[in-house]
Write an enzyme that holds these catalytic residues in place. Structure first.
Site, PDB file in Angstrom:
ATOM      1  N   LYS A 113       0.818  -1.217   0.000  1.00  0.00           N
ATOM      2  CA  LYS A 113       0.000   0.000   0.000  1.00  0.00           C
ATOM      3  C   LYS A 113       0.851   1.266   0.000  1.00  0.00           C
ATOM      4  O   LYS A 113       0.449   2.286  -0.543  1.00  0.00           O
ATOM      5  CB  LYS A 113      -0.980   0.005   1.178  1.00  0.00           C
ATOM      6  CG  LYS A 113      -2.100  -1.009   0.989  1.00  0.00           C
ATOM      7  CD  LYS A 113      -3.322  -0.722   1.858  1.00  0.00           C
ATOM      8  CE  LYS A 113      -4.406  -1.749   1.557  1.00  0.00           C
ATOM      9  NZ  LYS A 113      -5.584  -1.635   2.393  1.00  0.00           N
ATOM     10  N   LYS A 128      -5.330 -11.392  -5.795  1.00  0.00           N
ATOM     11  CA  LYS A 128      -6.482 -11.724  -4.956  1.00  0.00           C
ATOM     12  C   LYS A 128      -7.647 -10.765  -5.249  1.00  0.00           C
ATOM     13  O   LYS A 128      -7.428  -9.611  -5.627  1.00  0.00           O
ATOM     14  CB  LYS A 128      -6.099 -11.707  -3.468  1.00  0.00           C
ATOM     15  CG  LYS A 128      -6.225 -10.376  -2.783  1.00  0.00           C
ATOM     16  CD  LYS A 128      -6.168 -10.536  -1.270  1.00  0.00           C
ATOM     17  CE  LYS A 128      -6.574  -9.244  -0.587  1.00  0.00           C
ATOM     18  NZ  LYS A 128      -7.972  -9.157  -0.209  1.00  0.00           N
ATOM     19  N   LYS A 177     -11.669  -5.859  -2.019  1.00  0.00           N
ATOM     20  CA  LYS A 177     -12.793  -4.959  -1.859  1.00  0.00           C
ATOM     21  C   LYS A 177     -12.518  -3.585  -2.469  1.00  0.00           C
ATOM     22  O   LYS A 177     -13.378  -2.977  -3.083  1.00  0.00           O
ATOM     23  CB  LYS A 177     -13.089  -4.813  -0.365  1.00  0.00           C
ATOM     24  CG  LYS A 177     -14.455  -4.352  -0.067  1.00  0.00           C
ATOM     25  CD  LYS A 177     -14.920  -4.617   1.361  1.00  0.00           C
ATOM     26  CE  LYS A 177     -14.019  -5.307   2.314  1.00  0.00           C
ATOM     27  NZ  LYS A 177     -12.954  -4.458   2.853  1.00  0.00           N
TER      28      LYS A 177
HETATM   29  P1  ATP Z   1      -9.309  -4.144   0.875  1.00  0.00           P
HETATM   30  O1  ATP Z   1      -9.118  -4.274  -0.608  1.00  0.00           O
HETATM   31  O2  ATP Z   1     -10.017  -2.892   1.270  1.00  0.00           O
HETATM   32  O3  ATP Z   1      -8.076  -4.454   1.671  1.00  0.00           O
HETATM   33  P2  ATP Z   1     -10.325  -6.831   1.175  1.00  0.00           P
HETATM   34  O4  ATP Z   1     -11.217  -7.321   0.113  1.00  0.00           O
HETATM   35  O5  ATP Z   1      -8.943  -7.357   1.219  1.00  0.00           O
HETATM   36  O6  ATP Z   1     -10.370  -5.261   1.228  1.00  0.00           O
HETATM   37  P3  ATP Z   1     -10.657  -6.941   4.011  1.00  0.00           P
HETATM   38  O7  ATP Z   1     -11.602  -6.051   4.719  1.00  0.00           O
HETATM   39  O8  ATP Z   1      -9.224  -6.559   4.001  1.00  0.00           O
HETATM   40  O9  ATP Z   1     -11.098  -7.141   2.511  1.00  0.00           O
HETATM   41  O10 ATP Z   1     -10.799  -8.422   4.520  1.00  0.00           O
HETATM   42  C1  ATP Z   1     -11.923  -8.966   5.167  1.00  0.00           C
HETATM   43  C2  ATP Z   1     -11.748 -10.458   5.321  1.00  0.00           C
HETATM   44  O11 ATP Z   1     -11.858 -11.105   4.041  1.00  0.00           O
HETATM   45  C3  ATP Z   1     -10.373 -10.875   5.852  1.00  0.00           C
HETATM   46  O12 ATP Z   1     -10.531 -11.981   6.708  1.00  0.00           O
HETATM   47  C4  ATP Z   1      -9.612 -11.249   4.629  1.00  0.00           C
HETATM   48  O13 ATP Z   1      -8.572 -12.155   4.894  1.00  0.00           O
HETATM   49  C5  ATP Z   1     -10.702 -11.884   3.791  1.00  0.00           C
HETATM   50  N1  ATP Z   1     -10.410 -11.783   2.365  1.00  0.00           N
HETATM   51  C6  ATP Z   1     -10.218 -10.646   1.666  1.00  0.00           C
HETATM   52  N2  ATP Z   1     -10.005 -10.924   0.369  1.00  0.00           N
HETATM   53  C7  ATP Z   1     -10.054 -12.278   0.247  1.00  0.00           C
HETATM   54  C8  ATP Z   1      -9.903 -13.174  -0.850  1.00  0.00           C
HETATM   55  N3  ATP Z   1      -9.660 -12.726  -2.065  1.00  0.00           N
HETATM   56  N4  ATP Z   1     -10.000 -14.498  -0.613  1.00  0.00           N
HETATM   57  C9  ATP Z   1     -10.253 -14.963   0.631  1.00  0.00           C
HETATM   58  N5  ATP Z   1     -10.410 -14.159   1.711  1.00  0.00           N
HETATM   59  C10 ATP Z   1     -10.313 -12.834   1.528  1.00  0.00           C
END
Ligand code: ATP
Ligand code: LTN
Length: 341
Positions: free
Chosen positions: A119, A200, A203
């Site tokens: 980041k 991956k 969000k």
């Molecule tokens: P951001 O892009 O804002 O970091 P994110 O999609 O990574 O968002 P988080 O809020 O960081 O989401 O994560 C919420 C939960 O979802 C965490 O437990 C994280 O490990 C899980 N998670 C996020 N992305 C994935 C993915 N692609 N596959 C499996 N688990 C995920």
């Protein structure tokens, strides 16, 4: 030593940032387990808005995304009778505890965190919040003496760090924190982006069409995104760790998790079929699985007052655990308690 009371339930803590559209990666990697195990456990599920602001957020959008995530928590099936669902910023102990933990955490530990490195490379300027992000996460977990932290694979390093911080504090000030256990799913710990299976699903990129499937996306959108998902030029539909098969493997993993069928059954089912057929079937399985979530979400969003009421109740319950823990932490550090005159 902290003792585990055999009659007490295992305590679970986890959280998600209200930083964008919640997607099937969040569900399959984390929330699905929260729902499945909620009756056997004592559950704390947080909406971590203070983590979300470590990258720029529009204030009115943040407010909307916070309520939205609360509705999604409930829509996927978390039961507020057995889960404490709350907003991080509504429990001030998180920020207070974070400060104290900052003061026992070497900066070197934080600079080594992969998420920080990625980041800070992407952003033009790096704020201090981004660096101490994992310390706030440690505060979240440690304040509740959580036994387990169920998350996706990308959070492993942060949970390991929370364990290190707990041990360091315990070493410096005496036994205070439980050292939490990282809990990852056997399958689905890292769902890949549909437009780029080398990365991956995230969000913060879910607003880009084709990247992710939102938990409350409508069926046509789901069909469109799955049909256009990136695969390879081959034909074989088998589970594979090969890099060029990552797209197909990702679709198969999603299918496996949502149908509960074994890998052998799935490979036999798709034998001789093409990628177009695979995509059609995966899309329909996702649509069917998400239909009840979408319905409940709509109902919940129609009544924002009820949602806010549930969150207020959650914050109160969370404070019931976090506040006495905070008092203990302050006492250990040597802060003079407020006199009752
Ligand atoms: P951001 O892009 O804002 O970091 P994110 O999609 O990574 O968002 P988080 O809020 O960081 O989401 O994560 C919420 C939960 O979802 C965490 O437990 C994280 O490990 C899980 N998670 C996020 N992305 C994935 C993915 N692609 N596959 C499996 N688990 C995920
Ligand atoms: N950093 C996590 C969100 C998070 C979290 C937590 C997860 C904040 N505090 C405590 C588990 C336990 C993420 O998923 N990005």
């Amino acid at each position: 030593m902290l003792k585990i009371n055999a009659t007490q339930k295992i305590r679970v803590f986890s959280g998600i940032q209200p930083s964008g559209k919640v997607h099937i990666g969040n569900y399959l990697g984390a929330m699905r387990r929260w729902v499945a195990e909620q009756q056997q456990k004592e559950n704390y599920f947080c909406i971590v808005d203070m983590h979300a602001i470590t990258v720029p957020q529009d204030p009115s959008q943040l407010k909307r995304l916070t309520r939205d995530l609360a509705a999604v928590y409930l829509a996927v099936g978390l039961d507020p009778r057995v889960c404490t669902i709350f907003v991080q910023s509504q429990v001030p102990a998180h920020a207070e505890c974070c400060w104290i933990l900052n003061c026992v955490t070497p900066v070197g530990w934080l600079e080594r965190m992969t998420q920080y490195k990625v980041k800070s490379r992407e952003g033009e300027s790096v704020n201090a919040g981004l660096l101490v992000y994992p310390v706030l996460q440690a505060a979240d977990i440690l304040l509740y003496d959580a036994d387990e932290v169920p998350v996706g694979e990308d959070q492993s390093q942060h949970v390991e760090l929370a364990r290190d911080i707990a041990q360091r504090f315990n070493h410096l000030y005496g036994e205070t924190f439980k050292v939490p256990k990282l809990v990852l799913p056997a399958v689905g710990a890292r769902i890949k982006a549909l437009n780029d299976p080398t990365r991956k699903m995230s969000k913060s990129e879910a607003h880009l069409r084709g990247h992710a499937i939102g938990l409350v996306d409508d069926p046509d959108e789901i069909r469109y995104v799955v049909r256009r998902s990136v695969t390879d030029t081959g034909r074989e539909i088998t589970f594979s760790k090969q890099e060029d098969k990552a797209g197909v493997n990702n679709l198969l993993e999603i299918y496996e998790l949502l149908t509960g069928k074994s890998q052998e059954q799935i490979e036999a089912h798709f034998a001789g079929k093409g990628y177009a057929a695979l995509k059609e079937e995966v899309a329909e399985v996702i649509i069917a699985a998400l239909e009840p979530v979408r319905q409940r979400y709509q109902e919940l969003m129609d009544d924002p007052h009820e949602l806010d009421r549930l969150l207020a109740l959650g914050a109160e319950r969370a404070r019931g655990v976090a506040d006495p823990k905070m008092a203990e932490i302050k006492r250990k550090v040597g802060f003079v308690p407020l006199s009752k005159h």
